[in-house]
Scaffold this motif. Structure first.
Motif, mmCIF file in Angstrom:
data_model
loop_
_atom_site.group_PDB
_atom_site.id
_atom_site.type_symbol
_atom_site.label_atom_id
_atom_site.label_comp_id
_atom_site.label_asym_id
_atom_site.label_seq_id
_atom_site.Cartn_x
_atom_site.Cartn_y
_atom_site.Cartn_z
ATOM 1 N N GLY A 218 0.804 -1.217 0.000
ATOM 2 C CA GLY A 218 0.000 0.000 0.000
ATOM 3 C C GLY A 218 0.831 1.258 0.000
ATOM 4 O O GLY A 218 0.298 2.353 -0.191
ATOM 5 N N ILE B 229 -8.545 2.112 3.024
ATOM 6 C CA ILE B 229 -7.402 1.450 2.374
ATOM 7 C C ILE B 229 -7.219 0.053 2.932
ATOM 8 O O ILE B 229 -7.011 -0.920 2.188
ATOM 9 N N THR C 50 -9.840 -2.275 1.631
ATOM 10 C CA THR C 50 -9.595 -2.603 0.220
ATOM 11 C C THR C 50 -8.497 -3.656 0.085
ATOM 12 O O THR C 50 -8.612 -4.604 -0.706
ATOM 13 N N SER D 299 -9.986 7.538 5.625
ATOM 14 C CA SER D 299 -9.245 7.162 4.426
ATOM 15 C C SER D 299 -8.384 5.933 4.672
ATOM 16 O O SER D 299 -8.317 5.020 3.833
ATOM 17 N N ASN D 300 -7.717 5.856 5.868
ATOM 18 C CA ASN D 300 -6.869 4.704 6.169
ATOM 19 C C ASN D 300 -7.683 3.436 6.352
ATOM 20 O O ASN D 300 -7.278 2.351 5.926
#
Length: 806
Positions: free
Chosen positions: A712, A746, A749, A742-743
């Motif tokens: 990442g 991530i 995902t 946002s983290n």
């Protein structure tokens, strides 16, 4: 651009007065106004210029032609720009870059022209001097090879090059000489001490001169007047010797013939010799009287004994030449043999004077005169080659060092050393060839010269390294000059339709602030250059003491790191990894620790970058891999829980041609089953997809697990991820440290992507219950971090494993 109101002309002139030479002319070419800077440049007063045309500054100036050209430009609404050469009042040439602007009235009719001039005289003169120097160098090189006997040897005296004259005189072919030493032509005439003294001189960097008797291939002998010049490396040690020789066989034969002829009437013998033979004595008034003068040189120069014996203005020698000759002539009459050189009518000669005594009294002096014009020309070229770079024409390291030391000793003005290196120049040589590389170096040298003042000195050290002595230490001014050099060199170069880009990095030290001797100034400038390259290249950095301290500390650490393995200072700690569903320990990650014998524990963040940069990461990485595999096998043999051993590899290891062989060799030596080894690579190491896929497939075929660490944060494309045979993705702890929206997105995902590709996910750096709960809800497979365990020494890991049932 045009001006439409005449009343604004003088206001605009005052505005430009500070930086430009400004003049105004009407449509007939008559000067109506000049500013102060224009008068200072041309040395004419305002009264001498106003009312005249520009022809007063340039006799070849045609006023009507210029007016026609300006009117043509006016019709097309254009500004006229050109380089103009003029003569000042004392007939000194100057150059300006002129911009001519038409001034128009309300009816769009041209009434005047304003010329705004920028003085570029210094740039023009510098460019002319540079081109003239290169032309002289090429002419001297040609003269050297055609005029003299030339040979080049390496430091051991092995011949590397001979010219045609050498082969002609020695009667050996080039292939018979190259690779051999001069023993091949040794005549045996000189004692061993003769050559020992020669080698002693040139090995110390000194120039040796002497007369050597050699033997040709057919057994005949010949004499050479020899000059040997050592070429020194950056440590002032000779790495090559150039010898310049002149055939003096004729002179030696003449001297030998003279010795035999002294017993007879030798006038017939010597008159046809190429060199000159002469005798003289002192007359009753103590004045020099030539009694014999013969030889072809005399005929060529029109010299006779009668002419030389004349007094006053009829004597062919000038007063300066006579002042040079008389001390030697009278010294020989007093019984002292003499040898000296004389320049006469564009010729150079070496003259030998030998007193002839009878019962202890000198009765006459016998002399020989040998022309050495070709040798002197060759010596001048060798001297130039010894102090100037053959490719660029710039001064070389030897001359630069001499100039810097001389300036330090004079201590009149402070100066700066700018150490310049071209970024990624090797790529140009490798991709475009050395011809283009050489052209780039020559063009860089020319641009460097144009960026500097007349008192500055630019030098090519070696390869793509240049160094400058700048007669300036003000930091702001040096900064501006550095930026100008970087900008100028960064502009593209075009060679045979090939456009080439290169950028420089510059390190700067200042005298006496950053050093009071040559070596210290160069070392500190080099240190600053290293920082400039380390911080992104195409920039410049000034030396500071803090920077020096950091470099010293880094260097000392590197020296200690080279011995860390042999001193058993490197050890491994192991951080456990756990299954999130069962809580069962699944493996450990081997982490290198440096326990310095004097400085204690040194952070991996401090020594790993040094190891990467120095290449020590290769032996350290191999030691870590073998130690970790050996430890895993020992735990298995102790009957403890069988776990996976994860080992990080660097990009240097990964790119090694022997990487696969090294890994398999470690497994064979330790006896560890490949299924229990997990190789961790970083995401950025997979940018070369084709290479990565090949290596990872080999590891997979051997049964070795592979993890992508810090996923990442790198640059890999997700489209290639499915093609890599990997078993784990490791989520970088940076995403867990701040569980922002946002983290968290991530992390979700990454886990979903891994699940879809049947790849297990390990989250590292888990330190809080909140992080663990969050990962559990996302069905993360494995975790590691301080919440579960810090990295442990091997004994503590053993105690931990003993508590877990097999």
């Amino acid at each position: 651009m045009v001006l439409t109101e005449a009343r604004n002309i003088h206001s605009l002139s005052r505005l430009l007065d500070e930086k430009f030479c400004v003049s105004i002319a009407d449509t007939n070419g008559t000067i109506t106004y000049v500013n102060k800077r224009f008068c200072e440049l041309t040395q004419f007063s305002e009264e001498e210029l106003v009312g005249n045309t520009y022809q007063v500054l340039a006799p070849s100036h045609d006023p009507q032609k210029i007016i026609d050209e300006m009117n043509h430009s006016d019709n097309q609404h254009l500004v006229k720009q050109h380089i103009v050469e003029g003569l000042t009042k004392d007939q000194t040439p100057y150059w300006v870059s002129a911009t001519v602007v038409p001034v128009m009235d309300n009816e769009q009719k041209t009434t005047h022209y304003i010329s705004i001039d920028l003085d570029i005289t210094a740039e023009q003169l510098t460019s002319e001097r540079y081109n003239q120097t290169l032309k002289v160098l090429h002419n001297l090189e040609s003269a050297l090879d055609h005029a003299s006997v030339i040979a080049a040897t390496d430091a051991a005296g092995v011949i590397k090059y001979v010219n045609d004259k050498f082969c002609e005189l020695s009667m050996y072919a080039e292939e018979e000489l190259v690779g051999r030493t001069h023993r091949l032509i040794n005549s045996g005439h000189h004692p061993k001490s003769f050559f020992e003294n020669m080698w002693k001189t040139i090995k110390k960097g000194g120039v040796w001169r002497g007369e050597v008797k050699n033997r040709a291939k057919d057994g005949s002998f010949y004499w050479m007047n020899t000059t040997i010049v050592p070429f020194l490396d950056e440590h002032d040690q000779p790495f090559e010797y150039i010898s310049i020789r002149t055939d003096i066989t004729a002179r030696i034969e003449a001297e030998q013939a003279l010795e035999a002829a002294l017993k007879n009437d030798f006038r017939t013998t010597v008159k046809n010799l190429q060199n000159a033979i002469f005798k003289y004595e002192a007359d009753e008034n103590g004045r020099i009287l030539i009694t014999l003068l013969e030889g072809q040189i005399c005929e060529k120069l029109g010299l006779t004994s009668k002419l030389l014996n004349t007094r006053g203005n009829s004597n062919p020698f000038s007063n300066t030449e006579l002042k040079q000759l008389r001390p030697y002539a009278y010294a020989a009459l007093n019984g002292e043999p003499c040898q000296f050189e004389l320049d006469y009518l564009d010729h150079s000669f070496i003259i030998y004077l030998s007193p002839v005594s009878d019962n202890g009294t000198v009765i006459e002096v016998v002399g020989t005169c040998v022309e050495i014009t070709e040798r002197k020309t060759a010596e001048k070229l060798v001297e130039h080659m010894a102090f100037y770079d053959a490719l660029t024409g710039l001064p070389n390291r030897r001359l630069f060092k001499s100039e810097v030391i001389e300036n330090i000793n004079r201590a009149e003005n402070d100066f700066s050393i700018m150490y310049l290196d071209l970024d990624r120049f090797k790529n140009i040589n490798d991709s475009l060839g050395h011809y283009i590389g050489d052209e780039v170096l020559k063009a860089v040298a020319e641009r460097l010269t144009l960026c500097l003042g007349p008192n500055d000195l630019a030098c090519r050290l070696a390869g793509d390294e240049f160094v400058i002595m700048l007669r300036e230490t003000d930091k702001e001014k040096v900064n501006d000059i550095s930026l100008r050099i970087i900008e100028e060199i960064s502009n593209s170069f075009i060679f045979k339709s090939i456009e080439v880009y290169i950028t420089p990095s510059i390190g700067i030290s200042r005298f006496p602030t950053d050093g009071e001797d040559y070596d210290t100034l160069m070392r500190n400038a080099d240190t600053a250059l290293f920082l400039a390259k380390d911080q992104g290249k195409s920039t410049h950095r000034f030396f500071t003491q803090e920077l020096n301290n950091d470099m010293i500390e880094k260097t000392l650490l590197e020296m200690d790191l080279r011995q860390a393995i042999s001193r058993d200072e490197i050890e491994l700690h192991y951080q456990p990894q756990y299954d999130m569903k069962t809580g069962r320990m699944t493996g450990v990650e081997a982490l290198a620790r440096w326990n310095h014998s004097k400085k204690g524990l040194i952070s991996p963040g401090q020594f790993i970058p040094i190891a990467e940069e120095s290449g020590l990461i290769l032996p350290i990485g191999l030691w870590v891999l073998e130690t970790a595999c050996k430890q895993a096998k020992q735990w298995q043999e102790q009957g403890l829980l069988t776990i996976r051993m994860s080992v990080n590899v660097s990009i240097r290891q990964f790119k090694q041609p022997t990487f696969i062989a090294d890994v398999l060799g470690v497994l064979q030596r330790t006896g560890l089953d490949p299924a229990y080894l997990n190789i961790e690579i970083t995401e950025s190491m997979t940018t070369d997809v084709q290479y990565s896929q090949k290596i990872l497939q080999r590891l997979h075929d051997e049964g070795i697990h592979v993890s992508i660490d810090d996923f990442g944060t790198g640059y890999s494309s997700l489209s290639y991820l499915s093609k890599f045979p990997i078993t784990h993705l490791k989520i970088d702890q940076i995403f867990l440290q701040d569980l922002s929206s946002s983290n968290t997105a991530i992390i979700k995902t990454i886990i979903e992507l891994a699940k879809n590709l049947s790849i297990d996910v390990i989250a590292e750096g888990v330190e809080t219950e909140e992080q663990a709960i969050f990962l559990s809800t996302l069905r993360c497979d494995e975790v590691q971090g301080f919440l579960y365990s810090r990295p442990l020494p091997k004994l503590e890991v053993e105690k931990l494993l003993q508590t877990i049932p097999v």
